[in-house]
Design a protein around this motif. Structure first.
Motif, PDB file in Angstrom:
ATOM      1  N   ALA A 134       0.852  -1.209  -0.012  1.00 34.33           N
ATOM      2  CA  ALA A 134       0.065   0.223  -0.028  1.00 34.33           C
ATOM      3  C   ALA A 134       0.811   1.219   0.055  1.00 34.33           C
ATOM      4  N   THR A 135       0.700   2.164  -0.962  1.00 31.57           N
ATOM      5  CA  THR A 135       1.311   3.455  -0.817  1.00 31.57           C
ATOM      6  C   THR A 135       0.517   4.434  -0.322  1.00 31.57           C
ATOM      7  N   ILE A 136       1.089   5.195   0.444  1.00 25.85           N
ATOM      8  CA  ILE A 136       0.301   6.165   0.827  1.00 25.85           C
ATOM      9  C   ILE A 136       0.321   7.611  -0.075  1.00 25.85           C
ATOM     10  N   VAL A 137      -0.894   7.911  -0.396  1.00 20.71           N
ATOM     11  CA  VAL A 137      -1.338   9.010  -1.198  1.00 20.71           C
ATOM     12  C   VAL A 137      -2.068   9.993  -0.590  1.00 20.71           C
ATOM     13  N   GLY A 138      -2.426  10.176   0.490  1.00 22.13           N
ATOM     14  CA  GLY A 138      -3.334  11.270   1.229  1.00 22.13           C
ATOM     15  C   GLY A 138      -3.054  10.989   2.808  1.00 22.13           C
ATOM     16  N   THR A 139      -3.104  12.332   3.441  1.00 26.88           N
ATOM     17  CA  THR A 139      -3.033  12.394   4.879  1.00 26.88           C
ATOM     18  C   THR A 139      -3.730  13.639   5.302  1.00 26.88           C
ATOM     19  N   THR A 140      -5.066  13.751   5.283  1.00 30.62           N
ATOM     20  CA  THR A 140      -5.900  14.862   5.660  1.00 30.62           C
ATOM     21  C   THR A 140      -6.098  14.806   7.334  1.00 30.62           C
ATOM     22  N   ARG A 141      -6.114  15.976   7.757  1.00 32.88           N
ATOM     23  CA  ARG A 141      -6.351  16.297   9.368  1.00 32.88           C
ATOM     24  C   ARG A 141      -7.813  16.363   9.456  1.00 32.88           C
ATOM     25  N   LEU A 142      -8.543  15.700  10.173  1.00 35.74           N
ATOM     26  CA  LEU A 142      -9.780  15.491  10.231  1.00 35.74           C
ATOM     27  C   LEU A 142     -10.179  16.283  11.475  1.00 35.74           C
ATOM     28  N   CYS A 143      -9.199  16.088  12.606  1.00 32.49           N
ATOM     29  CA  CYS A 143      -9.380  16.931  13.936  1.00 32.49           C
ATOM     30  C   CYS A 143      -7.937  16.916  14.393  1.00 32.49           C
ATOM     31  N   PRO A 144      -7.898  17.478  15.889  1.00 38.58           N
ATOM     32  CA  PRO A 144      -6.537  17.473  16.234  1.00 38.58           C
ATOM     33  C   PRO A 144      -5.995  16.262  16.284  1.00 38.58           C
ATOM     34  N   ASP A 145      -6.362  14.887  16.653  1.00 40.78           N
ATOM     35  CA  ASP A 145      -5.548  13.780  16.735  1.00 40.78           C
ATOM     36  C   ASP A 145      -6.151  12.583  15.737  1.00 40.78           C
ATOM     37  N   ILE A 146      -6.574  13.072  14.738  1.00 43.09           N
ATOM     38  CA  ILE A 146      -7.121  12.121  13.802  1.00 43.09           C
ATOM     39  C   ILE A 146      -6.708  12.410  12.443  1.00 43.09           C
ATOM     40  N   ILE A 147      -6.210  11.560  11.526  1.00 46.52           N
ATOM     41  CA  ILE A 147      -6.342  11.977  10.046  1.00 46.52           C
ATOM     42  C   ILE A 147      -7.071  10.849   9.282  1.00 46.52           C
ATOM     43  N   ASN A 148      -7.158  11.192   8.149  1.00 54.97           N
ATOM     44  CA  ASN A 148      -7.862  10.176   7.020  1.00 54.97           C
ATOM     45  C   ASN A 148      -6.680   9.895   6.370  1.00 54.97           C
ATOM     46  N   LEU A 149      -6.184   8.643   6.499  1.00 54.80           N
ATOM     47  CA  LEU A 149      -5.060   7.989   5.900  1.00 54.80           C
ATOM     48  C   LEU A 149      -5.718   7.326   4.622  1.00 54.80           C
ATOM     49  N   VAL A 150      -4.958   7.795   3.331  1.00 56.58           N
ATOM     50  CA  VAL A 150      -5.602   7.127   1.889  1.00 56.58           C
ATOM     51  C   VAL A 150      -4.452   6.364   1.432  1.00 56.58           C
ATOM     52  N   VAL A 151      -4.560   5.244   0.969  1.00 56.30           N
ATOM     53  CA  VAL A 151      -3.569   4.491   0.354  1.00 56.30           C
ATOM     54  C   VAL A 151      -3.978   4.051  -0.813  1.00 56.30           C
ATOM     55  N   GLU A 152      -2.985   3.664  -1.697  1.00 56.49           N
ATOM     56  CA  GLU A 152      -3.356   3.004  -3.192  1.00 56.49           C
ATOM     57  C   GLU A 152      -2.543   1.580  -3.062  1.00 56.49           C
ATOM     58  N   LEU A 153      -3.401   0.701  -3.259  1.00 57.14           N
ATOM     59  CA  LEU A 153      -2.995  -0.852  -3.477  1.00 57.14           C
ATOM     60  C   LEU A 153      -2.249  -1.357  -4.735  1.00 57.14           C
ATOM     61  N   ASP A 154      -1.323  -2.252  -4.530  1.00 56.53           N
ATOM     62  CA  ASP A 154      -0.662  -2.725  -5.606  1.00 56.53           C
ATOM     63  C   ASP A 154      -1.804  -3.681  -6.561  1.00 56.53           C
ATOM     64  N   ARG A 155      -2.779  -3.977  -5.849  1.00 51.55           N
ATOM     65  CA  ARG A 155      -3.991  -4.843  -6.735  1.00 51.55           C
ATOM     66  C   ARG A 155      -5.398  -4.780  -5.907  1.00 51.55           C
ATOM     67  N   PRO A 156      -6.456  -4.849  -6.734  1.00 52.44           N
ATOM     68  CA  PRO A 156      -7.800  -4.635  -6.067  1.00 52.44           C
ATOM     69  C   PRO A 156      -7.964  -5.540  -4.995  1.00 52.44           C
ATOM     70  N   MET A 157      -8.901  -5.254  -4.047  1.00 52.12           N
ATOM     71  CA  MET A 157      -9.264  -5.746  -2.767  1.00 52.12           C
ATOM     72  C   MET A 157     -10.502  -5.405  -2.556  1.00 52.12           C
ATOM     73  N   GLY A 158     -11.106  -6.639  -2.067  1.00 46.48           N
ATOM     74  CA  GLY A 158     -12.718  -6.535  -1.801  1.00 46.48           C
ATOM     75  C   GLY A 158     -12.849  -6.655  -0.269  1.00 46.48           C
ATOM     76  N   PHE A 159     -13.770  -5.843   0.566  1.00 46.96           N
ATOM     77  CA  PHE A 159     -14.042  -6.190   1.889  1.00 46.96           C
ATOM     78  C   PHE A 159     -15.382  -5.750   2.141  1.00 46.96           C
ATOM     79  N   ILE A 160     -16.129  -5.971   3.450  1.00 46.95           N
ATOM     80  CA  ILE A 160     -17.261  -5.585   3.798  1.00 46.95           C
ATOM     81  C   ILE A 160     -17.265  -4.233   4.532  1.00 46.95           C
ATOM     82  N   PRO A 161     -18.194  -3.368   4.431  1.00 43.43           N
ATOM     83  CA  PRO A 161     -18.106  -2.324   5.454  1.00 43.43           C
ATOM     84  C   PRO A 161     -18.013  -2.986   7.034  1.00 43.43           C
TER      85      PRO A 161
END
Length: 346
Positions: free
Chosen positions: A112-139
């Motif tokens: 996973a390559t980090i492509v985004g780190t946006t501050r949501l509040c003082p102690d939480i960020i939204n970490l966005v990563v790009e995978l080397d291939r697709p992945m499936g998951f259930i919310p």
């Protein structure tokens, strides 16, 4: 060279009453092997805290990373129950489970390559990563992330519901835990372009097939899987009433308010959002709820016919579960995901 230098030793595990037989490579736990084979063995924490992955040892020998006695009751231990996340087979095994196994997305390993780190509040960020291939998951499920030079992975829930099928882009809400190796590393410098090892999906926390009203309770970054589950329910056209209780320390620590409002506006049934602040200054002008996020539970009507989704610190979830059961909600109608850090692991 001898053959055992060429091939990893493995033990065979047979599940009584099932067609499932699997091999467990040396050094792997029973749970790791089952998830890698796409077997939906119930589990939440993977560290021996929740007790969800219990099985009955019928034949064979195991070693344990930590004793099952730390979690399981004496009666369960005397009947041969152990925890799959702590069990290391020492011989071929025959095991029995309390419920039939089903299939699920197999756990796989990704880069996973980090492509985004946006501050949501003082102690939480939204970490966005790009995978080397697709992945499936259930919310509601989560992944394990490992940073360079840090041996132990950290677990984070997926923070969104994918629009369709598999995806290569993932988002996580990561809270900074001072002194935590991974979050100190992540928050300590610019990490765009850095690669992580990622494995998943893990976990059984997910939307249930039901028409019952939903009580969702989240604390801190526990909002991530709750939002993912609500997004999924909305996409499926759910018309179930929702009460969302969200606990934060101060008004500055509230986040995703615009997303929650958009979800509330688009919902096909009543949707009540109640933010609760535990450390807001008395003179701040805040007119909303104060105290613990579990306190409003006692004032809610119709709890016995509700379905509850709880996510956040273990102490918060323990208190919420106790209140819900005390007000008549059956334990099987409570789905919980306890967010653990080193201070809460056994």
């Amino acid at each position: 060279m001898f053959s055992f230098f060429k091939k990893q030793q493995a033990t065979k595990v047979t599940v009584a009453g099932e067609a499932a037989t699997l091999e467990v490579l040396r050094g792997k736990t029973l749970l790791e092997a089952m998830l890698s084979e796409g077997l939906a063995m119930p589990h939440d924490c993977k560290v021996g805290s929740c007790g969800t992955c219990r099985f009955k040892l019928v034949e064979g020998k195991i070693g344990e990373l930590s004793p099952s006695a730390l979690v399981l009751e004496r009666d369960a231990l005397s009947q041969g129950y152990r925890l799959a996340c702590q069990a290391m087979p020492r011989s071929d095994l025959v095991i029995a489970l309390d419920a039939p196994l089903s299939r699920q997305q197999a756990v796989e390993h990704y880069t996973a390559t980090i492509v985004g780190t946006t501050r949501l509040c003082p102690d939480i960020i939204n970490l966005v990563v790009e995978l080397d291939r697709p992945m499936g998951f259930i919310p509601g499920q989560y992944a394990d992330l490992t940073a360079p030079g840090i041996a132990e992975p950290r677990s984070y829930s997926f923070a969104f519901a994918p629009e369709a099928g598999e995806t290569t882009r993932l988002e996580f809400h990561v809270r900074h835990v001072p002194g935590g190796l991974f979050t100190d590393w992540l928050f300590g410098a610019e990490r765009i372009g850095q690669t992580l090892d990622l494995s998943g999906p893990y976990g059984q926390f997910r939307l249930k097939d039901s028409a019952a009203p939903m009580l969702c309770l989240a604390g801190g970054s526990g909002l991530a899987p709750i939002m993912a589950i609500l997004q999924q329910a909305r996409s499926l056209g759910a018309n179930r009433p929702v009460t969302l209780l969200y606990g934060a320390r101060t008004r500055q620590h509230l986040y995703c308010l615009d997303e929650i409002e958009a979800l509330r506006t688009a919902w096909n049934a009543p949707f009540e959002f109640v933010p609760v602040l535990s450390e807001e200054d008395a003179g701040s002008g805040w007119t909303g709820a104060r105290g613990l996020v579990t306190e409003p539970i006692a004032r809610l009507a119709g709890l016995a016919s509700t379905e509850a989704y709880l996510c956040g610190p273990p102490a918060m979830i323990d208190a919420a579960e106790a209140q819900l059961v005390r007000h008549g909600l059956l334990p099987e109608l409570i789905a919980a995901d306890r967010f653990l850090d080193k201070s809460t692991k056994p």
